[in-house]
Motif scaffolding. Structure first.
Motif, PDB file in Angstrom:
ATOM      1  N   ARG A 192       0.857  -1.251  -0.053  1.00  0.00           N
ATOM      2  CA  ARG A 192      -0.107   0.034   0.107  1.00  0.00           C
ATOM      3  C   ARG A 192       0.924   1.431   0.040  1.00  0.00           C
ATOM      4  NH1 ARG A 192      -3.887   2.833   4.176  1.00  0.00           N
ATOM      5  NH2 ARG A 192      -5.417   3.543   2.779  1.00  0.00           N
ATOM      6  N   LYS A 194       1.588   5.416  -0.107  1.00  0.00           N
ATOM      7  CA  LYS A 194       1.036   6.641   0.357  1.00  0.00           C
ATOM      8  C   LYS A 194       1.547   7.768  -0.684  1.00  0.00           C
ATOM      9  CE  LYS A 194       0.100   9.832   3.930  1.00  0.00           C
ATOM     10  NZ  LYS A 194       0.127   9.882   5.374  1.00  0.00           N
ATOM     11  N   ASP A 197      -0.322  13.255  -2.646  1.00  0.00           N
ATOM     12  CA  ASP A 197      -1.445  14.068  -2.974  1.00  0.00           C
ATOM     13  C   ASP A 197      -2.368  13.617  -1.639  1.00  0.00           C
ATOM     14  OD1 ASP A 197      -2.223  11.594  -3.940  1.00  0.00           O
ATOM     15  OD2 ASP A 197      -2.502  12.728  -6.015  1.00  0.00           O
ATOM     16  N   ARG A 199      -3.556  10.333  -1.684  1.00  0.00           N
ATOM     17  CA  ARG A 199      -4.103   9.002  -2.340  1.00  0.00           C
ATOM     18  C   ARG A 199      -3.311   7.793  -1.603  1.00  0.00           C
ATOM     19  NH1 ARG A 199      -3.846   8.272  -7.930  1.00  0.00           N
ATOM     20  NH2 ARG A 199      -1.882   9.501  -7.966  1.00  0.00           N
ATOM     21  N   HIS A 200      -4.072   6.509  -1.786  1.00  0.00           N
ATOM     22  CA  HIS A 200      -3.160   5.216  -1.491  1.00  0.00           C
ATOM     23  C   HIS A 200      -3.278   4.439  -2.779  1.00  0.00           C
ATOM     24  CE1 HIS A 200      -3.434   6.758   2.625  1.00  0.00           C
ATOM     25  NE2 HIS A 200      -2.575   5.999   2.847  1.00  0.00           N
ATOM     26  N   LEU A 245     -10.528  -3.025   0.878  1.00  0.00           N
ATOM     27  CA  LEU A 245     -10.778  -2.108   0.082  1.00  0.00           C
ATOM     28  C   LEU A 245     -12.270  -1.612   0.311  1.00  0.00           C
ATOM     29  CD1 LEU A 245      -9.495  -3.929  -3.257  1.00  0.00           C
ATOM     30  CD2 LEU A 245      -8.543  -1.874  -2.261  1.00  0.00           C
ATOM     31  N   ASN A 248     -11.696   0.945   2.825  1.00  0.00           N
ATOM     32  CA  ASN A 248     -10.899   1.986   2.032  1.00  0.00           C
ATOM     33  C   ASN A 248     -11.306   2.080   0.612  1.00  0.00           C
ATOM     34  OD1 ASN A 248      -8.642   2.573   4.421  1.00  0.00           O
ATOM     35  ND2 ASN A 248      -9.277   0.448   4.122  1.00  0.00           N
ATOM     36  N   PRO A 249     -12.564   2.604   0.063  1.00  0.00           N
ATOM     37  CA  PRO A 249     -13.057   2.627  -1.009  1.00  0.00           C
ATOM     38  C   PRO A 249     -12.257   3.474  -2.215  1.00  0.00           C
ATOM     39  CG  PRO A 249     -14.692   3.632   0.461  1.00  0.00           C
ATOM     40  CD  PRO A 249     -13.422   3.018   0.986  1.00  0.00           C
ATOM     41  N   THR A 250     -11.548   4.447  -1.436  1.00  0.00           N
ATOM     42  CA  THR A 250     -10.861   5.238  -2.466  1.00  0.00           C
ATOM     43  C   THR A 250      -9.361   4.734  -2.641  1.00  0.00           C
ATOM     44  OG1 THR A 250      -9.853   6.818  -0.431  1.00  0.00           O
ATOM     45  CG2 THR A 250     -12.037   7.361  -1.459  1.00  0.00           C
ATOM     46  N   ASP A 251      -8.853   3.674  -2.156  1.00  0.00           N
ATOM     47  CA  ASP A 251      -7.616   2.968  -2.480  1.00  0.00           C
ATOM     48  C   ASP A 251      -7.941   2.566  -4.044  1.00  0.00           C
ATOM     49  OD1 ASP A 251      -6.758   3.340   0.233  1.00  0.00           O
ATOM     50  OD2 ASP A 251      -6.421   1.367   0.301  1.00  0.00           O
ATOM     51  N   VAL A 252      -6.626   2.771  -4.827  1.00  0.00           N
ATOM     52  CA  VAL A 252      -6.825   2.302  -6.195  1.00  0.00           C
ATOM     53  C   VAL A 252      -5.966   1.197  -6.291  1.00  0.00           C
ATOM     54  CG1 VAL A 252      -5.756   3.227  -8.413  1.00  0.00           C
ATOM     55  CG2 VAL A 252      -6.464   5.006  -7.048  1.00  0.00           C
TER      56      VAL A 252
END
Length: 273
Positions: A192, A194, A197, A199-200, A245, A248-252
């Protein structure tokens, strides 16, 4: 922190869809061999896996590499990880200080002998499996690993997703955190990242072949099932990452053989994430 991240392909193999996705049928798809590079503000380029060097699939030997090309593997010298580094970051292979490996299968290690100064981070169970095995090992190219020596930095077991929200901090600044995701191989890891900006990015390697298999939409194809050292552990790792996920729904999410992301890389070149 990591200021930018690029995903790129080092080759692809034409295979029937059912080998990648359960129920995919006989239509041939391009299975990409993907890697990533993150540009760290202080440490420079961080390479995530190293699929092929300038010699391409010959890391398995000339005969096997030639046979792979004959049966559908596509490789061009400009796709080598060394050339990708130059094109994306402007850095030479000698300027790469860290390679972060999900596991040590041949399609993730072919570039290692050509990046000679980097410290290679890998889970200790993966490194011990390679070193303690005798005789041929299916899926591994010993020549890629033979001369790594003290460059290898095997790390003690990282937590599973869900056991520890932060993971194992590899570089000491929270920019790259490791998680244990075994099953595909004994010591498979996911990371993961960091970003500067906020985001993860989750670089999942071969925890599953495609992102849809982790997100629950499609099942594993025959290739993913057959190469796994433990199907039960594969499913556990997928379930744990899926739960992460959801929290943490914003993880790409990125995987090393994702068909959709691979098509973008094949058609467009390296893509910024």
């Amino acid at each position: 922190m990591i200021e930018s991240f690029y995903l790129f392909h080092c080759g692809y193999i034409r295979v029937p869809s059912f080998t990648i996705i359960a129920g995919g049928g006989m239509r041939r798809v391009r299975l990409p061999l993907l890697a990533g590079v993150g540009v760290h503000a202080e440490l420079g380029p961080l390479l995530f896996d190293a699929p092929y060097g300038p010699n391409g699939p010959q890391n398995l030997g000339g005969a096997i590499g030639g046979a792979m090309r004959l049966f559908g593997l596509k490789f061009e010298p400009e796709w080598a990880v060394t050339e990708r580094l130059r094109a994306i970051t402007g850095c030479t292979p000698e300027e790469v200080a860290h390679i972060i490996l999900t596991h040590l299968h041949y399609d993730h290690t072919g570039g290692l002998p050509f990046i000679k100064a980097a410290r290679c981070h890998v889970r200790r169970p993966e490194w011990e499996f390679v070193n303690n095995s005798r005789g041929p090992m299916i899926g591994y190219a010993r020549g890629d690993l033979r001369d790594l020596g003290e460059r290898v930095a095997p790390f003690e077991d990282a937590p599973h997703f869900g056991e520890d929200a932060t993971g194992l901090d590899l570089l000491g600044d929270g920019s790259v955190c490791a998680f244990s995701t075994p099953g595909h191989s004994p010591g498979h890891a996911s990371y993961r990242l960091k970003m500067a900006d906020g985001r993860h990015i989750v670089f999942g390697g071969d925890v599953a072949f495609t992102t849809t298999q982790i997100l629950g939409e499609r099942g594993l194809g025959s290739m993913a099932r057959n190469v796994a050292i433990s199907k039960d552990e594969v499913q556990r790792s997928i379930d744990e990452l899926r739960a992460h996920l959801l929290k943490n729904p914003t993880d790409v999410l990125l995987t090393s053989h994702d068909l959709e992301l691979g098509e973008r890389c094949i058609n467009e070149g390296p893509i910024a994430i």
